[in-house]
Design a protein around this motif. Structure first.
Motif, PDB file in Angstrom:
ATOM      1  N   THR A  92      27.494  45.195  40.534  1.00 14.90           N
ATOM      2  CA  THR A  92      27.306  45.303  41.978  1.00 14.90           C
ATOM      3  C   THR A  92      27.901  44.103  42.697  1.00 14.90           C
ATOM      4  O   THR A  92      28.582  44.247  43.722  1.00 14.90           O
ATOM      5  CB  THR A  92      25.818  45.439  42.320  1.00 14.90           C
ATOM      6  OG1 THR A  92      25.293  46.610  41.700  1.00 14.90           O
ATOM      7  CG2 THR A  92      25.599  45.540  43.823  1.00 14.90           C
ATOM      8  N   ALA A  93      27.661  42.907  42.159  1.00 12.65           N
ATOM      9  CA  ALA A  93      28.199  41.702  42.789  1.00 12.65           C
ATOM     10  C   ALA A  93      29.723  41.726  42.788  1.00 12.65           C
ATOM     11  O   ALA A  93      30.368  41.451  43.809  1.00 12.65           O
ATOM     12  CB  ALA A  93      27.677  40.466  42.073  1.00 12.65           C
ATOM     13  N   ARG A  94      30.309  42.069  41.643  1.00 10.83           N
ATOM     14  CA  ARG A  94      31.772  42.090  41.536  1.00 10.83           C
ATOM     15  C   ARG A  94      32.363  43.154  42.465  1.00 10.83           C
ATOM     16  O   ARG A  94      33.340  42.904  43.184  1.00 10.83           O
ATOM     17  CB  ARG A  94      32.172  42.366  40.084  1.00 10.83           C
ATOM     18  CG  ARG A  94      33.653  42.219  39.789  1.00 10.83           C
ATOM     19  CD  ARG A  94      34.113  40.767  39.967  1.00 10.83           C
ATOM     20  NE  ARG A  94      35.432  40.562  39.416  1.00 10.83           N
ATOM     21  CZ  ARG A  94      35.676  40.132  38.174  1.00 10.83           C
ATOM     22  NH1 ARG A  94      34.678  39.892  37.350  1.00 10.83           N
ATOM     23  NH2 ARG A  94      36.892  39.945  37.765  1.00 10.83           N
ATOM     24  N   GLY A  95      31.779  44.350  42.458  1.00  8.56           N
ATOM     25  CA  GLY A  95      32.277  45.412  43.322  1.00  8.56           C
ATOM     26  C   GLY A  95      32.142  45.084  44.793  1.00  8.56           C
ATOM     27  O   GLY A  95      33.008  45.424  45.606  1.00  8.56           O
ATOM     28  N   SER A  96      31.047  44.415  45.163  1.00  8.76           N
ATOM     29  CA  SER A  96      30.827  44.042  46.568  1.00  8.76           C
ATOM     30  C   SER A  96      31.851  43.020  47.032  1.00  8.76           C
ATOM     31  O   SER A  96      32.392  43.121  48.148  1.00  8.76           O
ATOM     32  CB  SER A  96      29.412  43.482  46.738  1.00  8.76           C
ATOM     33  OG  SER A  96      28.445  44.438  46.392  1.00  8.76           O
ATOM     34  N   LEU A  97      32.122  42.020  46.191  1.00  4.18           N
ATOM     35  CA  LEU A  97      33.124  41.023  46.561  1.00  4.18           C
ATOM     36  C   LEU A  97      34.511  41.655  46.654  1.00  4.18           C
ATOM     37  O   LEU A  97      35.312  41.298  47.530  1.00  4.18           O
ATOM     38  CB  LEU A  97      33.117  39.871  45.558  1.00  4.18           C
ATOM     39  CG  LEU A  97      31.831  39.037  45.522  1.00  4.18           C
ATOM     40  CD1 LEU A  97      31.948  37.915  44.508  1.00  4.18           C
ATOM     41  CD2 LEU A  97      31.474  38.482  46.897  1.00  4.18           C
ATOM     42  N   ASP A  98      34.794  42.621  45.777  1.00  9.04           N
ATOM     43  CA  ASP A  98      36.056  43.352  45.876  1.00  9.04           C
ATOM     44  C   ASP A  98      36.134  44.121  47.197  1.00  9.04           C
ATOM     45  O   ASP A  98      37.181  44.142  47.861  1.00  9.04           O
ATOM     46  CB  ASP A  98      36.207  44.329  44.708  1.00  9.04           C
ATOM     47  CG  ASP A  98      36.475  43.639  43.379  1.00  9.04           C
ATOM     48  OD1 ASP A  98      36.766  42.426  43.377  1.00  9.04           O
ATOM     49  OD2 ASP A  98      36.372  44.310  42.337  1.00  9.04           O
ATOM     50  N   ALA A  99      35.027  44.759  47.573  1.00  5.78           N
ATOM     51  CA  ALA A  99      35.007  45.525  48.821  1.00  5.78           C
ATOM     52  C   ALA A  99      35.216  44.626  50.033  1.00  5.78           C
ATOM     53  O   ALA A  99      35.817  45.036  51.030  1.00  5.78           O
ATOM     54  CB  ALA A  99      33.683  46.287  48.947  1.00  5.78           C
ATOM     55  N   LEU A 100      34.728  43.396  49.951  1.00  2.00           N
ATOM     56  CA  LEU A 100      34.904  42.437  51.038  1.00  2.00           C
ATOM     57  C   LEU A 100      36.306  41.836  51.067  1.00  2.00           C
ATOM     58  O   LEU A 100      36.722  41.259  52.075  1.00  2.00           O
ATOM     59  CB  LEU A 100      33.883  41.303  50.906  1.00  2.00           C
ATOM     60  CG  LEU A 100      32.447  41.610  51.324  1.00  2.00           C
ATOM     61  CD1 LEU A 100      31.507  40.524  50.828  1.00  2.00           C
ATOM     62  CD2 LEU A 100      32.353  41.754  52.843  1.00  2.00           C
ATOM     63  N   GLY A 101      37.012  41.922  49.951  1.00  2.00           N
ATOM     64  CA  GLY A 101      38.314  41.283  49.858  1.00  2.00           C
ATOM     65  C   GLY A 101      38.228  39.827  49.451  1.00  2.00           C
ATOM     66  O   GLY A 101      39.173  39.054  49.683  1.00  2.00           O
ATOM     67  N   VAL A 102      37.098  39.426  48.838  1.00  2.00           N
ATOM     68  CA  VAL A 102      36.950  38.054  48.347  1.00  2.00           C
ATOM     69  C   VAL A 102      37.666  37.947  47.007  1.00  2.00           C
ATOM     70  O   VAL A 102      37.356  38.684  46.072  1.00  2.00           O
ATOM     71  CB  VAL A 102      35.459  37.690  48.183  1.00  2.00           C
ATOM     72  CG1 VAL A 102      35.308  36.295  47.588  1.00  2.00           C
ATOM     73  CG2 VAL A 102      34.747  37.775  49.534  1.00  2.00           C
ATOM     74  N   VAL A 103      38.621  37.035  46.916  1.00  2.00           N
ATOM     75  CA  VAL A 103      39.433  36.911  45.702  1.00  2.00           C
ATOM     76  C   VAL A 103      39.478  35.459  45.268  1.00  2.00           C
ATOM     77  O   VAL A 103      39.131  34.536  46.013  1.00  2.00           O
ATOM     78  CB  VAL A 103      40.864  37.440  45.929  1.00  2.00           C
ATOM     79  CG1 VAL A 103      40.852  38.930  46.250  1.00  2.00           C
ATOM     80  CG2 VAL A 103      41.558  36.661  47.052  1.00  2.00           C
ATOM     81  N   ALA A 104      39.914  35.247  44.041  1.00  3.39           N
ATOM     82  CA  ALA A 104      40.069  33.896  43.524  1.00  3.39           C
ATOM     83  C   ALA A 104      41.121  33.143  44.328  1.00  3.39           C
ATOM     84  O   ALA A 104      42.092  33.710  44.803  1.00  3.39           O
ATOM     85  CB  ALA A 104      40.463  33.951  42.053  1.00  3.39           C
TER      86      ALA A 104
END
Length: 325
Positions: free
Chosen positions: A129-141
């Motif tokens: 859920t955390a990984r998918g949520s950050l992906d949905a937000l566009g948060v990247v390394a």
């Protein structure tokens, strides 16, 4: 087998330990010996009677990890370590609060790991859920953007903070309990904001005058509209949690969503089965390597399921609560 059965809607005391027959395998379903299951607040609401189409008695549990004990899929031979999340586990059919679970093959994710069972059990629903949520937000390394996590000491909040810290992203997170500030800074949060129950505008703008670029809202219905006004104009809010319930009352998009600001969501069903296996395996490797912290708050035995639900319901945890049979 022993199982924690929710006999009716109600408080934690409606969870009873019972002896049930071990389920017989059938086409398309395999038997898993459960080695651990993470607790989730959605199970709390199902127990309270708020999940539609759930009939009691029911073995709850929307996720588990374990070993395939009797397979009907050649790709998942007996002895395979697997994880499973969602897909109506613990709702339409019995879930992970038991020594064995009969699960659809399509939900099973084979995993290779050296992690102990209680640590592995803390990862699937939370980190996917955390990984998918950050992906949905566009948060990247790479450290671009500023992230606010509302509900920071929830298991998903702690996981998101750990991932964001690994990305090098500047992060703020909220908690209602000052005593949990240290846990958030330990997870890599740069700015901890104590949420007294009102708008966070003054606290957030003291850190970021223009607001964050991204808000991961794990509180959900009660705070989603406020989050839309906290994020910078043109930023994104992702609602991935429901600590305050499922629905936003009287939601009027044109009036409540500032122009150019984006509202999205993530549901962990997007990562069930084969769709999540590769992502979860990568998360497991990163935990093994020390890149992410598993954030296990407390481990209960199956016999202590009532105490575990009471602990979760009273918001005592900072991170993930795990039950092992």
């Amino acid at each position: 087998m022993r199982a924690a059965v929710c006999v009716k809607a109600g408080g934690p005391e409606v969870l009873e330990i019972r002896e049930l027959p071990v389920p017989a395998v059938r086409e398309g379903w395999s038997l898993v010996q459960v080695k651990g299951t993470g607790l989730n607040r959605s199970e709390l609401r199902t127990r309270q009677g708020h999940s539609p189409n759930v009939t009691f008695p029911r073995v709850l549990g929307i996720e588990c990890v374990g070993i395939v004990a009797a397979s009907t899929d050649p790709a998942l031979p007996d002895g395979t370590t697997v994880a499973a999340v969602m897909g109506e586990m613990g709702r339409e059919f019995d879930g992970g609060y038991a020594e064995y679970a009969l699960l659809p093959n399509a939900l099973l994710m084979p995993i290779t790991t050296t992690l102990p069972w209680d640590v592995l059990a803390a990862l699937p629903e939370t980190y996917l859920t955390a990984r998918g949520s950050l992906d949905a937000l566009g948060v990247v390394a790479g450290g671009q953007g500023r992230l606010l996590i509302r509900g920071g000491t929830s298991s998903v909040g702690m996981a998101a903070a750990s991932i964001a810290a690994g990305y090098g992203v500047e992060t703020a997170a909220t908690t209602r309990r000052p005593g949990k500030v240290g846990a958030l800074t330990g997870a890599g949060v740069d700015h901890v904001l104590v949420d007294a129950g009102g708008s966070l505008a003054a606290s957030v703008h003291a850190v970021w005058p223009e607001g964050p670029d991204h808000v991961l809202d794990l509180v959900g219905a009660r705070t989603a509209v406020d989050s839309l006004h906290l994020v910078r104009r043109g930023g994104t809010v992702c609602v991935s949690g429901s600590l305050s319930g499922w629905a936003i009352p009287d939601f009027e998009p044109i009036a409540m969503v500032p122009s150019g600001t984006k509202l999205t969501a993530f549901h962990s069903d997007d990562f069930k089965g084969s769709a999540g296996a590769t992502v979860l395996q990568r998360i497991v490797h990163e935990v093994e390597a020390g890149v992410y912290r598993p954030n296990v708050d407390r481990v209960f035995g199956l016999d202590d399921i009532v105490a575990a639900h009471r602990y979760m319901e009273n918001d005592q945890a900072t991170g993930k609560v795990v039950v092992v049979p």
